[in-house]
Motif scaffolding. Structure first.
Motif, short mmCIF file in Angstrom:
data_model
loop_
_atom_site.label_atom_id
_atom_site.label_comp_id
_atom_site.label_asym_id
_atom_site.label_seq_id
_atom_site.Cartn_x
_atom_site.Cartn_y
_atom_site.Cartn_z
N UNK B 97 59.87 36.87 15.22
CA UNK B 97 58.81 36.04 15.77
C UNK B 97 58.72 36.20 17.28
N UNK B 98 59.86 36.30 17.93
CA UNK B 98 59.88 36.46 19.38
C UNK B 98 59.13 37.74 19.78
N UNK B 99 59.38 38.83 19.03
CA UNK B 99 58.72 40.11 19.33
C UNK B 99 57.20 40.01 19.14
N UNK B 100 56.80 39.25 18.13
CA UNK B 100 55.36 39.09 17.85
C UNK B 100 54.70 38.32 18.99
N UNK B 101 55.32 37.22 19.37
CA UNK B 101 54.78 36.38 20.44
C UNK B 101 54.66 37.20 21.73
N UNK B 102 55.66 38.01 21.99
CA UNK B 102 55.67 38.85 23.19
C UNK B 102 54.53 39.88 23.13
N UNK B 103 54.32 40.47 21.96
CA UNK B 103 53.26 41.47 21.78
C UNK B 103 51.88 40.85 22.05
N UNK B 104 51.67 39.65 21.54
CA UNK B 104 50.38 38.98 21.74
C UNK B 104 50.21 38.62 23.23
N UNK B 105 51.30 38.17 23.83
CA UNK B 105 51.24 37.78 25.24
C UNK B 105 50.78 38.95 26.11
N UNK B 106 51.29 40.14 25.80
CA UNK B 106 50.91 41.33 26.56
C UNK B 106 49.44 41.68 26.32
N UNK B 107 49.01 41.62 25.04
CA UNK B 107 47.61 41.95 24.71
C UNK B 107 46.62 40.97 25.32
N UNK B 108 46.96 39.68 25.27
CA UNK B 108 46.00 38.63 25.61
C UNK B 108 46.20 38.08 27.03
N UNK B 109 47.29 38.46 27.64
CA UNK B 109 47.63 37.88 28.95
C UNK B 109 47.71 36.36 28.85
N UNK B 110 48.16 35.90 27.72
CA UNK B 110 48.33 34.45 27.50
C UNK B 110 49.30 34.26 26.35
N UNK B 111 50.09 33.21 26.43
CA UNK B 111 51.07 32.93 25.38
C UNK B 111 50.35 32.32 24.17
N UNK B 112 50.55 32.87 22.95
CA UNK B 112 49.87 32.28 21.80
C UNK B 112 50.50 30.95 21.40
N UNK B 113 49.68 30.05 20.88
CA UNK B 113 50.21 28.83 20.24
C UNK B 113 50.50 29.21 18.79
N UNK B 134 39.85 24.13 17.79
CA UNK B 134 40.82 24.74 18.71
C UNK B 134 40.55 26.24 18.87
N UNK B 135 40.13 26.89 17.78
CA UNK B 135 39.87 28.34 17.83
C UNK B 135 38.70 28.69 18.73
N UNK B 136 37.86 27.71 19.00
CA UNK B 136 36.72 27.97 19.89
C UNK B 136 37.06 27.87 21.37
N UNK B 137 38.25 27.29 21.66
CA UNK B 137 38.69 27.25 23.07
C UNK B 137 38.84 28.68 23.55
N UNK B 138 38.15 29.02 24.57
CA UNK B 138 38.20 30.40 25.08
C UNK B 138 39.56 30.68 25.74
N UNK B 139 40.08 31.86 25.51
CA UNK B 139 41.28 32.30 26.23
C UNK B 139 42.59 31.82 25.65
N UNK B 140 42.55 31.05 24.57
CA UNK B 140 43.80 30.60 23.96
C UNK B 140 44.04 31.34 22.63
N UNK B 141 44.96 32.29 22.60
CA UNK B 141 45.25 32.95 21.33
C UNK B 141 46.11 32.06 20.41
N UNK B 142 45.91 32.22 19.10
CA UNK B 142 46.70 31.48 18.11
C UNK B 142 47.36 32.46 17.14
N UNK B 143 48.56 32.11 16.74
CA UNK B 143 49.30 32.92 15.76
C UNK B 143 49.56 32.05 14.53
N UNK B 144 48.97 32.46 13.42
CA UNK B 144 49.11 31.72 12.17
C UNK B 144 50.26 32.36 11.37
#
Lengths: 194, 194
Positions: B97-113, B134-144
């Motif tokens: 999970x840590x690696x996934x969160x890190x990968x998204x952070x790099x792609x999105x320049x934001x930490x996913x919730x 919540x998904x309509x908030x711009x700039x906030x990535x989510x990880x399901x």
């Protein structure tokens, strides 16, 4: 109260292995997939479907389905996972669409209307909202038909009473598995969303 | 117009094989199921999910996923069924999970919730309607996050930012496959119903 209302529905589901088409559009009898039985039976149980028909005219495929169902409903699987037993207990094996329609007619004392599903959009489709309303008509059973392989044959599509709108997501990609499509369609028809 | 709006979503999906629990509640690493990859990748593609992470720390399981993805994305499968290629191309294999969160952070320049899913209802759950907003908030990535076997470990559940409401049908039976649950949840969040 809501549960009581929903239990009025007489919705049946059938997974057809014949007549379906292959990639080239030729009419074939497809092979049974183990996880189709499990996934669709579990979804059918979740959404109050009255029976889940698995249809194939091939003896060896009927034997395979019988073996799987027997293991989970009456064999060791039933003891290991009673929840799985409750789901697979909904499965009824039938040779053909005619046999399924006849079985429902006897159970319900009414001829079911057939509703086919397809990834392709066509004129005269029925919407989810409209089908939900139809399901509330008392005394009218419905049979929702799903095709395996590349989908139900043209003949089955043409002869059905209704064609349900295809499931569309948020892209133009429209190639869900039959397991996913059946689950989503049941949720659209009978799901309780929060 | 609707499509344009929906494409704003930054929704990622992960199928976790560790840490999950078995029937007895013990923490285990589960085996990869071929059809999980196909069904969830196809649903992810249908609903505009940005990437589908398959997570396992086990080398042989990672190799298995790599072999399957490679066949359908770069091998003979890609030629046989380009639609399947487009779906499985969303798969990214990660150890944790840590690696996934890190990968998204790099792609999105934001930490996913992180949003976990479970068949169990618990206090503080977030509803589908709320998550759609919540998904309509711009700039906030989510990880399901989806768990295999008997579900995500208690630790993952506790540490998540949100717990999504369980999928309820029209009965009290609540035992969908992860393939069905993922498909239904994506449809509830991103589906276009007619």
């Amino acid at each position: 109260m809501i549960l009581k209302e929903l239990s009025k529905h007489s919705l049946y589901l059938a997974l057809m292995h014949y007549p379906v088409v292959n990639k080239n559009g030729d009419e074939i009898a497809s092979a049974v997939t183990n996880l189709d039985l499990h996934d669709i039976a579990r979804a059918a149980k979740t959404y109050g479907v009255k029976a889940f028909y698995v249809s194939t005219p091939l003896s060896d495929q009927k034997e395979l389905v019988e073996k799987i169902v027997s293991y989970w409903v009456r064999g060791k699987g039933a003891e290991y996972n009673p929840k799985r037993r409750d789901a697979l207990d909904l499965i009824i094996i039938k040779d053909s669409l005619e046999d399924i329609v006849q079985d429902i007619r006897v159970r319900e004392q009414a001829l079911p209307k057939t509703v086919v599903t397809s990834g392709r959009s066509s004129s005269g489709n029925v919407s989810y909202g409209c089908f939900r309303e139809m399901l509330n008509e008392k005394g009218q059973p419905y049979l929702l038909l799903f095709g395996t392989a590349w989908g139900l044959s043209e003949e089955v599509m043409t002869e059905a009473d209704y064609i349900l709108d295809p499931v569309m997501g948020s892209s133009d990609y429209n190639h869900l598995s039959v397991r996913s499509a059946a689950s989503i369609i049941l949720d659209r028809l009978m799901g309780r969303e929060t």
